[in-house]
Design a protein around this motif. Structure first.
Motif, PDB file in Angstrom:
ATOM      1  N   ASP A  69       1.036  -1.249  -0.156  1.00  0.00           N
ATOM      2  CA  ASP A  69      -0.232   0.001  -0.420  1.00  0.00           C
ATOM      3  C   ASP A  69       0.935   0.846  -0.035  1.00  0.00           C
ATOM      4  OD1 ASP A  69       1.059   0.109   2.785  1.00  0.00           O
ATOM      5  OD2 ASP A  69      -1.238  -0.756   2.977  1.00  0.00           O
ATOM      6  N   ALA A  75      -0.351  -4.755   1.076  1.00  0.00           N
ATOM      7  CA  ALA A  75      -1.585  -4.399   1.013  1.00  0.00           C
ATOM      8  C   ALA A  75      -2.965  -5.503   1.887  1.00  0.00           C
ATOM      9  CB  ALA A  75      -2.015  -4.164  -0.050  1.00  0.00           C
ATOM     10  N   ASP A  92      -4.276   0.956  -3.039  1.00  0.00           N
ATOM     11  CA  ASP A  92      -5.393   0.311  -1.625  1.00  0.00           C
ATOM     12  C   ASP A  92      -6.258   1.780  -1.746  1.00  0.00           C
ATOM     13  OD1 ASP A  92      -7.294   0.157   0.309  1.00  0.00           O
ATOM     14  OD2 ASP A  92      -5.394   0.081   1.684  1.00  0.00           O
ATOM     15  N   GLU A 119      -6.362  -1.062  -7.423  1.00  0.00           N
ATOM     16  CA  GLU A 119      -5.996  -1.676  -6.551  1.00  0.00           C
ATOM     17  C   GLU A 119      -5.615  -3.206  -7.186  1.00  0.00           C
ATOM     18  OE1 GLU A 119      -7.594  -1.651  -2.712  1.00  0.00           O
ATOM     19  OE2 GLU A 119      -8.962  -3.029  -3.127  1.00  0.00           O
TER      20      GLU A 119
END
Length: 185
Positions: A69, A75, A92, A119
């Motif tokens: 992230d 993430a 993210d 993402e």
């Protein structure tokens, strides 16, 4: 200069498919870079699926890419398992930690020729594939086995999790400049 990016995944083992991927890498020397997976199985997201391996990312000879992230940590959606080799920026879109008014995703084409924030490990994997291509531009004699050795020695990454290889981020976060420099040395 050739590097293959594969941003797809299956949650069930396929020996036949993995054998085909491994044979392709061995016979051609072409690096295959694959998204590690987004904690999904049969298009269903669940944190319970995060430690499950994904095909083709877990195939022998394929470089498996997890996602980070905006704070350079794994993430929340990124699969983690022992076959993860490296991490790349995956974004993210549920947050805006830098308060710039935009979700912390990766700017990408959305499929209708418009740009939008996305993402996923499918955003992280192309970063690594591009770095591998740049490494090959810097050193045209570089083979997949050389790239794997450079990666295993930490020559493509900044270690961001446990020291050395770990299942969350592999050898660490992609560092493109370090990867290209390692390719010529």
């Amino acid at each position: 200069v050739v590097a293959i990016n594969i941003s797809l995944g299956a949650c069930s083992e396929s020996v036949t498919f993995c054998n085909a991927m491994t044979n392709l890498v061995e016979q051609t020397g072409i690096p295959i870079i694959a998204a590690a997976g987004n904690c999904t199985c049969n298009k269903v997201y669940s944190p319970a699926f995060c430690p499950e391996v994904s095909i083709p990312a877990s195939c022998e000879g394929v470089i498996s890419v997890a996602a980070t992230d905006a704070e350079n940590i794994r993430a929340y959606y990124s699969s983690y398992h022992p076959s993860v080799d490296i991490a790349g920026p995956g974004g993210d879109t549920s947050i805006d930690k830098n308060n710039d008014g935009f979700p912390d995703g990766i700017l990408s084409f959305t499929g209708d020729s418009k740009m939008g924030m996305k993402e996923g490990t499918s955003m992280a994997s192309p970063h690594v594939a591009a770095a591998v291509a740049l490494m090959q531009v810097a050193n045209s004699d570089l083979k997949n086995s050389d790239i794997e050795s450079i990666l295993a020695d930490g020559g493509m990454t900044i270690d961001i999790n446990d020291t050395g290889k770990d299942q969350n981020t592999g050898m660490g976060l992609l560092d493109v400049a370090k990867a290209v420099e390692s390719a010529v040395n």
